[in-house]
Design an enzyme around this catalytic site. Structure first.
Site, short mmCIF file in Angstrom:
data_model
loop_
_atom_site.label_atom_id
_atom_site.label_comp_id
_atom_site.label_asym_id
_atom_site.label_seq_id
_atom_site.Cartn_x
_atom_site.Cartn_y
_atom_site.Cartn_z
NE ARG A 45 -54.68 -40.00 -1.15
CZ ARG A 45 -55.18 -38.84 -0.70
NH1 ARG A 45 -56.35 -38.39 -1.14
NH2 ARG A 45 -54.51 -38.13 0.20
CB ALA A 47 -53.99 -40.66 7.66
NE ARG A 87 -51.94 -47.34 1.65
CZ ARG A 87 -51.69 -46.10 1.20
NH1 ARG A 87 -52.64 -45.20 1.16
NH2 ARG A 87 -50.46 -45.77 0.84
CD GLN A 191 -51.02 -39.83 -4.22
OE1 GLN A 191 -50.06 -39.37 -4.84
NE2 GLN A 191 -50.92 -40.97 -3.55
CG ASP A 232 -50.26 -40.85 5.95
OD1 ASP A 232 -51.29 -41.44 5.54
OD2 ASP A 232 -49.72 -39.93 5.33
CG ASN A 242 -47.53 -36.30 4.84
OD1 ASN A 242 -48.66 -36.73 5.04
ND2 ASN A 242 -47.28 -35.33 3.99
CE LYS A 243 -48.76 -40.49 -0.50
NZ LYS A 243 -48.91 -41.95 -0.67
#
Length: 347
Positions: A45, A47, A87, A191, A232, A242-243
């Site tokens: 995981r 990017a 993804r 994460q 990302d 992003n996350k």
């Protein structure tokens, strides 16, 4: 230099990020199905990392088809298309696949050479971005040991080596400029508390885990001098995905007048998208929210909203830093600069 992803003989070797920090385990990936599963299950995981895995995947496919006596490019191209869709949000995956696929006409070894060259480039690119970002942080913050906040994981686990936002934090620590890092836990898959904390332990950088919903309170209490995150996908106007949880951090940082910096390679920019409204947001398995350690933690049948990412508008970003430039966001523009306008500074 420590690396999280590489080629070995006839296989892709990757750190299995699902089992950290309780176990350090390497995956040996020898098929396209294994690689796609590793990306979708977040064993691989980040990017930049999935972009590099995509390039290595094209090399793996080319070698597998050659070994089977199949020299038809269409078979590798079909594998590549499937891999690129593993993804949907991070632009780096399709970028890595496309770049490696561009060497397919020259044979499997040429594809592998391109993919391994990309691994080497990744370390150099990240190092350049990290130096630039660290200098920018120091220019924007008080002249004392800093209290930094980060979200998700953007270190060497999310790249091939060095990292982006987390790499910047480690660089600042090596310069003696970090008092403490607040690490957002980054729910629901943690994460931050699993991976970023593990990397900071390795680097001997002082940190505390921060409950995601406590980040704004930490800012109110003066515990944050700067927020550093990765990305990302970045749209042409500087909106970035992003996350999940990043947007809330940006809102809170803007409210408190705290610099909000994005560190990401140029490969993360998607110039085909004029703004962030066109970014496809991946929604993940409800079980990531309804279960913990295999046990249900919600009522049976509970509905779940589980987006993997959110989009932060450019007007909330202080600057985006890549290996070659610093792009000022809406919060850093001149008084007459329209909100959201991105201004590139000289290298």
């Amino acid at each position: 230099m420590k690396t999280s992803l590489y080629w070995n003989g006839d296989a892709i070797i990757a750190v299995d990020q699902r089992v950290l920090p309780r176990e350090y385990r390497l995956l040996r990936i020898t098929s396209m199905d294994e690689l796609i599963d590793a990306i979708q299950s977040l064993a691989i995981r980040g990017a930049p990392a999935i972009g590099l895995a995509g390039a290595l995947g094209v090399a793996l496919s080319a070698h597998l088809h050659q070994a089977a006596g199949d020299t038809d490019a269409a078979a590798v191209e079909a594998d590549a298309a499937r891999l690129a869709q593993a993804r949907p949000t991070a632009v780096n995956l399709a970028w890595g696949v496309r770049r490696a696929l561009g060497r397919l006409a020259d044979g499997p070894e040429a594809v592998l050479a391109e993919a391994t060259a990309m691994l080497e480039e990744d370390a150099a690119v990240n190092s350049a971005a990290v130096w630039r970002a660290a200098d920018l942080v120091l220019s924007l913050t008080p002249k004392r040991p800093l209290r930094l906040l980060t979200h998700c994981n953007t270190g060497r686990l999310a790249t091939a080596a060095v990292g982006t936002a987390l790499g910047t934090i480690v660089e600042l620590a090596e310069r003696g400029c970090v008092a403490e890092v607040l690490v957002d836990e980054t729910r629901p898959l943690l994460q931050g508390s699993r991976l970023t904390a593990w990397e900071l332990c390795e680097a001997a950088v002082p940190y505390r885990i921060c409950v995601d919903s406590a980040a704004a309170a930490a800012m109110t209490q003066g515990l944050v001098d700067c927020v550093l995150v990765g990305a990302d996908r970045i749209a042409d106007n500087g909106d970035m995905a992003n996350k999940i949880g990043t947007y809330a951090l940006a809102v809170a940082a803007a409210h408190h007048g705290i610099p909000f910096l994005v560190v990401a390679p140029e490969s993360t920019w998607d110039r085909t998208l004029p703004d962030g409204s066109g970014i496809l947001i991946e929604e993940r398995d409800p079980a990531e929210v309804t279960h913990h350690a295999g046990m249900a933690v919600t009522p049976v049948g509970a509905g779940v909203y589980n987006p993997a990412f959110d989009v932060t508008p450019a007007r909330l970003i202080t600057a985006i830093v890549s290996e070659g430039r610093t792009v000022a966001g809406g919060r850093a523009g001149k008084p007459d600069t329209p909100a959201g306008t991105m201004v590139t500074t000289s290298p």
